[in-house]
Design an enzyme around this catalytic site. Structure first.
Site, PDB file in Angstrom:
ATOM      1  N   LYS A  14      -6.942   3.242  -3.505  1.00  0.00           N
ATOM      2  CA  LYS A  14      -7.376   3.224  -2.114  1.00  0.00           C
ATOM      3  C   LYS A  14      -7.621   4.649  -1.649  1.00  0.00           C
ATOM      4  O   LYS A  14      -6.866   5.557  -1.999  1.00  0.00           O
ATOM      5  CB  LYS A  14      -6.274   2.532  -1.286  1.00  0.00           C
ATOM      6  CG  LYS A  14      -6.478   2.546   0.211  1.00  0.00           C
ATOM      7  CD  LYS A  14      -5.407   1.697   0.911  1.00  0.00           C
ATOM      8  CE  LYS A  14      -5.374   1.936   2.402  1.00  0.00           C
ATOM      9  NZ  LYS A  14      -4.327   1.178   3.097  1.00  0.00           N
TER      10      LYS A  14
ATOM     11  N   ASP B 132       0.859  -1.183   0.000  1.00  0.00           N
ATOM     12  CA  ASP B 132       0.000   0.000   0.000  1.00  0.00           C
ATOM     13  C   ASP B 132       0.895   1.233   0.000  1.00  0.00           C
ATOM     14  O   ASP B 132       1.537   1.532   1.007  1.00  0.00           O
ATOM     15  CB  ASP B 132      -0.894   0.029   1.258  1.00  0.00           C
ATOM     16  CG  ASP B 132      -1.967  -1.050   1.231  1.00  0.00           C
ATOM     17  OD1 ASP B 132      -1.729  -2.105   0.624  1.00  0.00           O
ATOM     18  OD2 ASP B 132      -3.040  -0.836   1.825  1.00  0.00           O
TER      19      ASP B 132
ATOM     20  N   LYS C  10     -10.226   0.124  -2.657  1.00  0.00           N
ATOM     21  CA  LYS C  10     -10.164  -0.138  -1.220  1.00  0.00           C
ATOM     22  C   LYS C  10     -10.473   1.131  -0.441  1.00  0.00           C
ATOM     23  O   LYS C  10      -9.632   2.011  -0.343  1.00  0.00           O
ATOM     24  CB  LYS C  10      -8.773  -0.663  -0.839  1.00  0.00           C
ATOM     25  CG  LYS C  10      -8.586  -0.855   0.668  1.00  0.00           C
ATOM     26  CD  LYS C  10      -7.217  -1.421   1.011  1.00  0.00           C
ATOM     27  CE  LYS C  10      -6.980  -1.422   2.513  1.00  0.00           C
ATOM     28  NZ  LYS C  10      -5.642  -1.870   2.895  1.00  0.00           N
TER      29      LYS C  10
END
Lengths: 297, 353
Positions: free
Chosen positions: B253, B190, B289
């Site tokens: 995300k 991430d 996400k």
């Protein structure tokens, strides 16, 4: 509708009291509340199990702050409730008279007794530890101290007949010791309880410490008795059949249960309703004495 | 790529309420799509766009503006669906299987990460039928510990990298951070974008940084965090989404969970529209996400409705949609217990984390 003097009459909408707010029932339902002679008084919210769930969430959220407050502060706040009740005495006399079919004089005596009871329990907040806690003699170099701690979230099934004095007599001891309460008001006489919520909301009682639901006692009490996040249940207002069912449901997470018993609400309450919802915490603390070899200070 | 569920109960439940759907926002979305298709031909996608700073800027500023009111109204309208009984049970299990169980604290210890790993593998020890979470998400130095904790369970290990959460470090440091996490066994990375560069209009820098990190990831899937709470406008979120997807992100995300505004239904809806349009245009599917601020089962189900109604059921799988959350799992488990036993559960019956 208008009065003889031409004013529009202002009806009061009775609402629930959950988390310091006055919501309608999540279900949107209401039911008719009649006076002792069968005349319509008002519509009260008919709570659903989801209202009960929300009330438990609010009570759990309020628990830490209320249980952690000093006993002295809790006493001050409860005394404040009595002060506020005194100011709205006329309203409660009227509501109690209508609900229970009493004369104005008799209803006045009931309300006075209820206010006195708040004062009585307000005084007990910082004294209960002396009568149920204390130092224990032990065979070792320890101070051994027991102190009472509140049980947690308590469901209170309020008495069905005594809509105000009975309610105060079961609610005040629960919160005086630091528990938070979800109260199921008397099914046929819920109005004094719903008005009490307005007093609680204006007397420094933190939101969520007391949550008041009106509706069908069996419908609300059943999910509360089975609720895993409720720690105790007072069955004062449940009939024998319902009390048995609730006690069975409550056994699942070992809730403390106070069984219904015949009570004269006008008699001296003693401390019997203060102690059922207390846990005892015992602390062992070394006295600091190291025996004969240690220093003497 | 795992099998994609074509039809499912959530979709059925949602279809049953099509009446709610009639919405201007939907039509507006379609217009958006057609406009984009004209802008770039399907073959040789975006080579011309990323040719220079100027072309990238022209492309991003040429994206249609976001109708703020329409977007928020659409997100709110989709949040009103009532999902009950079997559809709810399905949604709860799906949501559990989509969670990236996260601990990103300065106070993280190996013990805490191991406990988190155990919870990811068996979210509810009293009911072994509970699905595992998708992944655990930790800082790079905890990857090896997390990997050992979930070994053999199919639960993936995701690691934040690139100087998370601020992203204020030199590129070399960010790449080293990434390589370190991958070497320790992270299945997913991430990364955070350089919001400073993005907000000052230096889109090429953002793009190239993502490209470089993607390269450093090797086989690990790359999730690109935009920190939507710091991007100020919906238009910026749309632009950031496109930069991320063009640069090769496997997931986009919303946020780090470390700022005031995290995942909201509206910004997640916007990103879902972006991945839908991107696939329509290039055939490449990108995951989404939302992270931070999703705490209740009700919220999670609202997001699943958004996914189903916007990107479509192809995204209703933990390969393509994730929740970055930690406390959400407890609420999902309590709701799951309620459905199984009929009585309300309490926080005493799930782990404290």
């Amino acid at each position: 509708m208008s009065d003889s003097n031409g004013r529009l009459s202002v009806f009061k909408t009775y609402k629930l009291y959950v988390g310091g707010k006055f919501p309608r029932s999540e279900s949107g339902r209401v039911y008719e509340v009649n006076d002792a002679k069968g005349n319509w008084l008002a519509n009260a919210p008919l709570s659903s199990r989801k209202d009960a769930r929300d009330a438990v969430v609010a009570a759990r959220k309020a628990f830490g702050g209320w249980a952690g407050a000093t006993a002295y502060l809790r006493g001050q706040i409860l005394y404040r409730v009595a002060e506020m009740l005194e100011g709205r005495r006329e309203q409660f006399v009227r509501e109690v008279a209508e609900a229970e079919g009493l004369s104005k004089a008799k209803a006045g005596a009931v309300v006075d007794a209820a206010i006195d009871r708040w004062v009585w329990y307000a005084g007990w907040t910082d004294k209960i530890a002396q009568i149920v806690g204390g130092g224990n003699p032990v065979a070792g170099p320890f101070f051994n101290l027991s102190s009472p701690e509140p049980t947690g979230v308590v469901t209170v099934v309020a008495p069905q007949d005594s809509s105000f004095l009975g309610l105060v007599s079961v609610l005040a001891p629960v919160i005086a010791t630091g528990n938070t309460a979800v109260v199921i008001a008397s099914e046929d006489r819920p109005l004094p309880a719903l008005s009490l919520a307005e007093v609680l909301a204006t007397s420094d009682v933190p939101g969520g410490v007391v949550n008041i639901l009106s509706g069908k006692t069996a419908e609300i009490a059943t999910p509360l008795a089975a609720h895993q996040d409720v720690n105790a249940i007072d069955l004062a207002g449940a009939d024998a059949q319902l009390a048995k069912e609730l006690e069975i449901a409550a056994a699942d997470n070992l809730k403390r249960v106070l069984r219904p018993q015949p009570v004269d609400w006008s008699a001296d309450p003693g401390t019997s309703r203060l102690t059922p919802f207390l846990e005892t915490k015992t602390v062992w603390h070394p006295t600091g004495s190291l025996g004969s070899g240690g220093s003497s200070y | 790529m795992p099998p994609v569920p074509k039809s499912d109960k959530l979709a059925k439940a949602a279809r049953a309420q099509k009446a709610l759907k009639a919405d201007k926002a939907d039509k507006a979305d379609k217009k958006v799509k057609s406009v984009k298709t004209e802008q770039a031909p399907a073959e040789a996608p975006f080579a011309d766009v990323t040719a220079s700073d100027a072309t990238l800027r022209r492309f991003l500023h040429g994206l249609p503006g976001v109708d703020t009111v329409g977007l928020e109204a659409r997100a709110a309208a989709l949040g009103t669906r009532s999902i009950k009984t079997t559809a709810k049970a399905y949604a709860i299990d799906l949501a559990i299987s989509m969670i990236d169980l996260t601990t990103l604290e300065g106070a993280d210890t190996a013990g805490k990460v191991r406990a988190l790993g155990a919870k990811a593998v068996h979210p509810d020890p009293t009911d072994r039928g509970t699905p595992t979470t998708a992944a655990v998400c930790v800082y790079p130095d905890m990857v090896a510990t997390a990997k050992a904790a979930v070994a053999g369970s199919g639960v993936k290990v995701a690691s934040v990298a690139t100087a998370f959460p601020a992203g204020r470090a030199a590129l070399g440091v960010k790449l080293a951070d990434t390589k370190d996490a991958v070497a320790a066994g992270a299945d997913e990375i991430d990364m955070v974008i350089d919001r400073g560069a993005f907000l000052s209009g230096n889109y090429m820098k953002v793009y190239e940084e993502i490209r470089a990190v993607k390269e450093a990831c090797g086989d690990a899937r790359l999730k690109v965090i935009f920190e939507t709470g710091e991007l100020s406008t919906y238009d910026n979120i749309r632009r950031a989404s496109w930069i991320g997807m063009i640069a090769g992100a496997d997931f986009i995300k919303t946020s780090t969970g470390k700022v005031g505004v995290n995942a909201t239904p509206a910004n997640t809806l916007l990103m879902l529209e972006a991945v839908r349009d991107f696939r329509a245009q290039t055939g490449v599917q990108v995951g989404v996400k939302p992270a931070g601020g999703i705490r209740s089962t009700k919220d999670a189900i609202k997001f699943l409705v958004l996914v189903n109604e916007t990107a479509g059921p192809d995204w209703l799988d933990n390969h393509w949609f994730r929740f970055g959350a930690s406390s959400l799992l407890n609420d999902l488990l309590m709701q799951r217990q309620k459905l199984a036993t009929g009585r309300y559960s309490g926080p005493d019956y799930v782990t404290v984390d």
